[in-house]
Design an enzyme around this catalytic site. Structure first.
Site, PDB file in Angstrom:
ATOM      1  N   SER A 125      35.287  42.846  84.375  1.00 31.96           N
ATOM      2  CA  SER A 125      34.240  42.536  83.409  1.00 31.96           C
ATOM      3  C   SER A 125      32.880  42.850  84.008  1.00 31.96           C
ATOM      4  O   SER A 125      32.664  42.645  85.217  1.00 31.96           O
ATOM      5  CB  SER A 125      34.311  41.048  83.068  1.00 31.96           C
ATOM      6  OG  SER A 125      33.169  40.655  82.357  1.00 31.96           O
ATOM      7  N   TYR A 149      34.666  32.047  85.785  1.00 33.32           N
ATOM      8  CA  TYR A 149      35.385  33.188  85.218  1.00 33.32           C
ATOM      9  C   TYR A 149      35.000  34.487  85.940  1.00 33.32           C
ATOM     10  O   TYR A 149      35.850  35.276  86.350  1.00 33.32           O
ATOM     11  CB  TYR A 149      35.101  33.304  83.713  1.00 33.32           C
ATOM     12  CG  TYR A 149      35.591  34.593  83.121  1.00 33.32           C
ATOM     13  CD1 TYR A 149      36.947  34.805  82.909  1.00 33.32           C
ATOM     14  CD2 TYR A 149      34.700  35.629  82.797  1.00 33.32           C
ATOM     15  CE1 TYR A 149      37.410  36.011  82.388  1.00 33.32           C
ATOM     16  CE2 TYR A 149      35.148  36.821  82.276  1.00 33.32           C
ATOM     17  CZ  TYR A 149      36.505  37.013  82.075  1.00 33.32           C
ATOM     18  OH  TYR A 149      36.953  38.202  81.567  1.00 33.32           O
ATOM     19  N   LYS A 153      37.213  37.313  88.382  1.00 35.21           N
ATOM     20  CA  LYS A 153      37.272  38.774  88.214  1.00 35.21           C
ATOM     21  C   LYS A 153      36.842  39.473  89.496  1.00 35.21           C
ATOM     22  O   LYS A 153      37.457  40.456  89.929  1.00 35.21           O
ATOM     23  CB  LYS A 153      36.379  39.205  87.044  1.00 35.21           C
ATOM     24  CG  LYS A 153      36.943  38.829  85.683  1.00 35.21           C
ATOM     25  CD  LYS A 153      38.216  39.612  85.379  1.00 35.21           C
ATOM     26  CE  LYS A 153      38.941  39.074  84.179  1.00 35.21           C
ATOM     27  NZ  LYS A 153      40.282  39.623  84.012  1.00 35.21           N
TER      28      LYS A 153
HETATM   29  P1  NAD Z   1      43.492  37.986  75.243  1.00 35.12           P
HETATM   30  O1  NAD Z   1      43.485  36.536  75.561  1.00 35.12           O
HETATM   31  O2  NAD Z   1      43.535  38.400  73.807  1.00 35.12           O
HETATM   32  O3  NAD Z   1      44.691  38.711  76.009  1.00 35.12           O
HETATM   33  C1  NAD Z   1      45.195  38.259  77.224  1.00 35.12           C
HETATM   34  C2  NAD Z   1      46.716  38.224  77.104  1.00 35.12           C
HETATM   35  O4  NAD Z   1      47.262  37.731  78.337  1.00 35.12           O
HETATM   36  C3  NAD Z   1      47.210  37.299  75.998  1.00 35.12           C
HETATM   37  O5  NAD Z   1      48.161  37.974  75.205  1.00 35.12           O
HETATM   38  C4  NAD Z   1      47.831  36.130  76.751  1.00 35.12           C
HETATM   39  O6  NAD Z   1      48.899  35.537  76.033  1.00 35.12           O
HETATM   40  C5  NAD Z   1      48.277  36.808  78.036  1.00 35.12           C
HETATM   41  N1  NAD Z   1      48.402  35.893  79.169  1.00 35.12           N
HETATM   42  C6  NAD Z   1      47.529  34.943  79.581  1.00 35.12           C
HETATM   43  N2  NAD Z   1      48.001  34.320  80.667  1.00 35.12           N
HETATM   44  C7  NAD Z   1      49.198  34.899  80.963  1.00 35.12           C
HETATM   45  C8  NAD Z   1      50.171  34.681  81.969  1.00 35.12           C
HETATM   46  N3  NAD Z   1      50.003  33.749  82.900  1.00 35.12           N
HETATM   47  N4  NAD Z   1      51.287  35.444  81.960  1.00 35.12           N
HETATM   48  C9  NAD Z   1      51.474  36.399  81.019  1.00 35.12           C
HETATM   49  N5  NAD Z   1      50.587  36.643  80.049  1.00 35.12           N
HETATM   50  C10 NAD Z   1      49.452  35.903  80.014  1.00 35.12           C
HETATM   51  O7  NAD Z   1      42.206  38.621  75.968  1.00 35.12           O
HETATM   52  P2  NAD Z   1      41.580  40.074  75.837  1.00 35.12           P
HETATM   53  O8  NAD Z   1      40.260  39.919  75.193  1.00 35.12           O
HETATM   54  O9  NAD Z   1      42.559  41.012  75.300  1.00 35.12           O
HETATM   55  O10 NAD Z   1      41.307  40.363  77.371  1.00 35.12           O
HETATM   56  C11 NAD Z   1      42.209  41.090  78.187  1.00 35.12           C
HETATM   57  C12 NAD Z   1      41.658  41.134  79.604  1.00 35.12           C
HETATM   58  O11 NAD Z   1      40.358  41.723  79.585  1.00 35.12           O
HETATM   59  C13 NAD Z   1      41.490  39.754  80.249  1.00 35.12           C
HETATM   60  O12 NAD Z   1      41.856  39.861  81.605  1.00 35.12           O
HETATM   61  C14 NAD Z   1      40.009  39.486  80.133  1.00 35.12           C
HETATM   62  O13 NAD Z   1      39.531  38.633  81.150  1.00 35.12           O
HETATM   63  C15 NAD Z   1      39.434  40.878  80.271  1.00 35.12           C
HETATM   64  N6  NAD Z   1      38.111  41.031  79.636  1.00 35.12           N
HETATM   65  C16 NAD Z   1      37.949  40.652  78.346  1.00 35.12           C
HETATM   66  C17 NAD Z   1      36.678  40.757  77.758  1.00 35.12           C
HETATM   67  C18 NAD Z   1      36.456  40.301  76.343  1.00 35.12           C
HETATM   68  O14 NAD Z   1      35.311  39.989  76.015  1.00 35.12           O
HETATM   69  N7  NAD Z   1      37.466  40.236  75.488  1.00 35.12           N
HETATM   70  C19 NAD Z   1      35.613  41.275  78.497  1.00 35.12           C
HETATM   71  C20 NAD Z   1      35.837  41.686  79.815  1.00 35.12           C
HETATM   72  C21 NAD Z   1      37.098  41.548  80.380  1.00 35.12           C
HETATM   73  C1  WQD Z   2      26.538  37.780  72.911  1.00 31.58           C
HETATM   74  C2  WQD Z   2      25.139  37.410  72.455  1.00 31.58           C
HETATM   75  C3  WQD Z   2      24.566  35.115  72.854  1.00 31.58           C
HETATM   76  C4  WQD Z   2      27.472  33.430  70.022  1.00 31.58           C
HETATM   77  C5  WQD Z   2      30.835  37.004  77.149  1.00 31.58           C
HETATM   78  C6  WQD Z   2      31.273  36.685  78.545  1.00 31.58           C
HETATM   79  C7  WQD Z   2      31.512  37.948  79.326  1.00 31.58           C
HETATM   80  C8  WQD Z   2      32.472  38.882  78.603  1.00 31.58           C
HETATM   81  C9  WQD Z   2      32.095  39.085  77.174  1.00 31.58           C
HETATM   82  C10 WQD Z   2      34.727  38.574  79.437  1.00 31.58           C
HETATM   83  C11 WQD Z   2      24.390  36.507  73.441  1.00 31.58           C
HETATM   84  C12 WQD Z   2      24.596  35.409  71.360  1.00 31.58           C
HETATM   85  C13 WQD Z   2      26.721  34.297  70.793  1.00 31.58           C
HETATM   86  C14 WQD Z   2      26.834  32.685  68.984  1.00 31.58           C
HETATM   87  C15 WQD Z   2      24.753  33.754  69.566  1.00 31.58           C
HETATM   88  N1  WQD Z   2      33.818  38.356  78.582  1.00 31.58           N
HETATM   89  N2  WQD Z   2      25.380  34.452  70.561  1.00 31.58           N
HETATM   90  N3  WQD Z   2      25.489  32.876  68.793  1.00 31.58           N
HETATM   91  O1  WQD Z   2      27.862  36.031  76.569  1.00 31.58           O
HETATM   92  O2  WQD Z   2      27.412  38.524  76.508  1.00 31.58           O
HETATM   93  O3  WQD Z   2      29.615  37.727  77.209  1.00 31.58           O
HETATM   94  O4  WQD Z   2      31.842  37.825  76.532  1.00 31.58           O
HETATM   95  O5  WQD Z   2      34.674  39.167  80.450  1.00 31.58           O
HETATM   96  O6  WQD Z   2      31.999  37.570  80.568  1.00 31.58           O
HETATM   97  O7  WQD Z   2      30.265  35.908  79.166  1.00 31.58           O
HETATM   98  O8  WQD Z   2      28.986  37.523  74.841  1.00 31.58           O
HETATM   99  O9  WQD Z   2      29.531  37.324  72.453  1.00 31.58           O
HETATM  100  O10 WQD Z   2      29.257  35.220  73.815  1.00 31.58           O
HETATM  101  O11 WQD Z   2      27.247  36.605  73.275  1.00 31.58           O
HETATM  102  O12 WQD Z   2      23.542  33.860  69.347  1.00 31.58           O
HETATM  103  O13 WQD Z   2      27.449  31.874  68.293  1.00 31.58           O
HETATM  104  O14 WQD Z   2      25.242  36.647  71.240  1.00 31.58           O
HETATM  105  O15 WQD Z   2      23.527  34.241  73.162  1.00 31.58           O
HETATM  106  O16 WQD Z   2      23.040  36.886  73.410  1.00 31.58           O
HETATM  107  P1  WQD Z   2      28.343  37.397  76.315  1.00 31.58           P
HETATM  108  P2  WQD Z   2      28.837  36.619  73.547  1.00 31.58           P
END
Ligand code: NAD
Ligand code: WQD
Length: 336
Positions: A125, A149, A153
């Site tokens: 991330s 979190y 990562k």
């Molecule tokens: P998600 O929660 O939709 O998908 C994660 C999947 O992993 C789910 O299907 C869940 O059931 C499975 N899972 C969780 N724990 C597990 C375990 N112990 N064993 C097997 N399966 C397990 O999330 P996503 O948004 O698809 O994110 C996927 C990856 O990308 C995650 O590692 C997340 O941290 C990373 N990521 C997500 C975002 C975002 O904003 N969505 C941003 C940056 C990084």
């Molecule tokens: C986006 C913008 C909020 C909700 C998070 C994690 C990051 C990554 C992606 C996994 C910001 C504003 C939000 C609301 C709002 N995940 N906001 N009202 O915080 O950039 O990132 O998700 O890796 O680690 O921190 O994303 O979608 O929460 O917020 O005004 O109800 O929207 O303040 O400016 P963020 P977000």
């Protein structure tokens, strides 16, 4: 074509990636414990792709189950999506987050080593950069995750990098996603938060279908164009294609490489709300609320390295992100 195992492949980013990999002819095995997803999502991918794939319901921390999956499928590469991702929850339950995101990664690496699988593509991330020193953020920016979190990562990245350095012939691609949003254009798969959404796009989508009264805009006094927070939103289908490019890259090259996966452009909360209002055809209600603790004014990346080395760049803009999210949310108002 490669045999690719997807941990967490039933989740939001996993299902979209699965669909793109199947379209390219890859052979797939999904390992997921459905902690934050539903088997229905995989059934829909199967119908959309018209291709079959293996599914094993298992926890990545369960070494016996994981080893059996690897011995049976013999993957050439792994995309490691499985993990916990709620930033606020991680502060309250750090051990659960370290257990899944770190211990889970260690078990996975152990099983990869035991079965001779040496290619890893990891869901990292952009949060690992912390408060930015400069914008756009490139891959050389200092790393200083400011949350539990984010630290999971960052630690996982370091573990994977050490593993790769110690084992000749292995490949480790770290993908640092910015803000993934949007859904498949068909409207059949998308993001399905279990509780009140923490993130902006799913929250706006639930306001649009009437599940939430209004959006709370977390602060309008930031140093940005309109005072609201600015982020680099990346369409999940573009993100999925970045994984396909990363698999191709890992099949050819050894060592660790890290890539920002974003568009390089920032959009503010008000700009996202306007784009979504346009997509759903009505002005969506909002109220300005106080800033959210830990939030940063502006956050966007430089995706140039991914363009140069992976041959990948984002093609979808905020209108596509909003339209596809609206189609998914309006056709599936209660999720899967
Ligand atoms: P998600 O929660 O939709 O998908 C994660 C999947 O992993 C789910 O299907 C869940 O059931 C499975 N899972 C969780 N724990 C597990 C375990 N112990 N064993 C097997 N399966 C397990 O999330 P996503 O948004 O698809 O994110 C996927 C990856 O990308 C995650 O590692 C997340 O941290 C990373 N990521 C997500 C975002 C975002 O904003 N969505 C941003 C940056 C990084
Ligand atoms: C986006 C913008 C909020 C909700 C998070 C994690 C990051 C990554 C992606 C996994 C910001 C504003 C939000 C609301 C709002 N995940 N906001 N009202 O915080 O950039 O990132 O998700 O890796 O680690 O921190 O994303 O979608 O929460 O917020 O005004 O109800 O929207 O303040 O400016 P963020 P977000």
């Amino acid at each position: 074509m490669a045999r690719v195992l997807l941990t967490g492949g039933a989740g939001y980013i996993g299902t979209h990636t699965l669909l793109e990999l199947l379209a390219q002819g890859h052979e797939i095995c999904v390992v997921d414990n459905f902690d934050n997803s539903s088997p229905e999502a995989l059934a829909r991918v199967r119908r959309l792709a018209n291709h079959d794939f293996k599914v094993i319901e298992a926890d990545i921390r369960d070494r016996t189950a994981l080893l059996a999956a690897f011995e049976d499928f013999r993957p050439e590469a792994v995309i490691h999506f499985a993990g916990l991702k709620a930033v606020g929850e991680a502060e309250a339950k750090p051990l659960a987050y370290y257990d899944t995101n770190i211990s889970g990664t260690l078990v996975l690496l152990d099983v990869m080593e035991a079965t001779g699988c040496g290619r890893m593509i990891f869901s990292s991330s952009a949060t690992v950069y912390g408060e930015p020193d400069y914008l756009p953020i490139d891959e050389d920016h200092p790393l200083r995750a400011g949350s539990v979190y984010g630290r999971t990562k960052l630690m996982a990245e370091q573990i994977l990098t050490d593993w790769c350095r110690a084992h000749e012939g292995t490949s480790n691609v770290l993908l640092r996603y910015f803000n993934p949003v949007g859904a498949h254009a068909s409207g059949t798969i998308g993001e399905d938060p279990q509780d009140i959404p923490n993130n902006l796009m799913p929250y706006i989508a639930q306001v649009a279908v009437g599940r939430r009264e209004h959006l709370s805009v977390f602060g309008d006094d930031y140093d940005t164009r309109d005072g609201t927070g600015e982020r680099d939103y990346i369409h999940v289908v573009d993100l999925a294609r970045a994984h396909v490019a990363a698999v191709d890259y890992a099949m050819e090259r050894m060592g660790t490489e890290v890539f920002n996966i974003g568009t390089g452009n920032g959009s503010t909360v008000m700009e996202m709300l306007a784009a979504f209002s346009k997509a759903c055809g009505r002005e969506l209600p909002y109220k300005v609320a106080s800033r959210r603790v830990g939030d940063i004014a502006s956050y966007y990346g430089d995706p140039g390295k991914a363009a140069r080395l992976l041959g990948w760049r984002a093609i979808h803009g905020v209108d596509d992100m909003s339209r596809s999210t609206w189609k998914w949310q309006s056709e599936n108002p209660d999720g899967y």
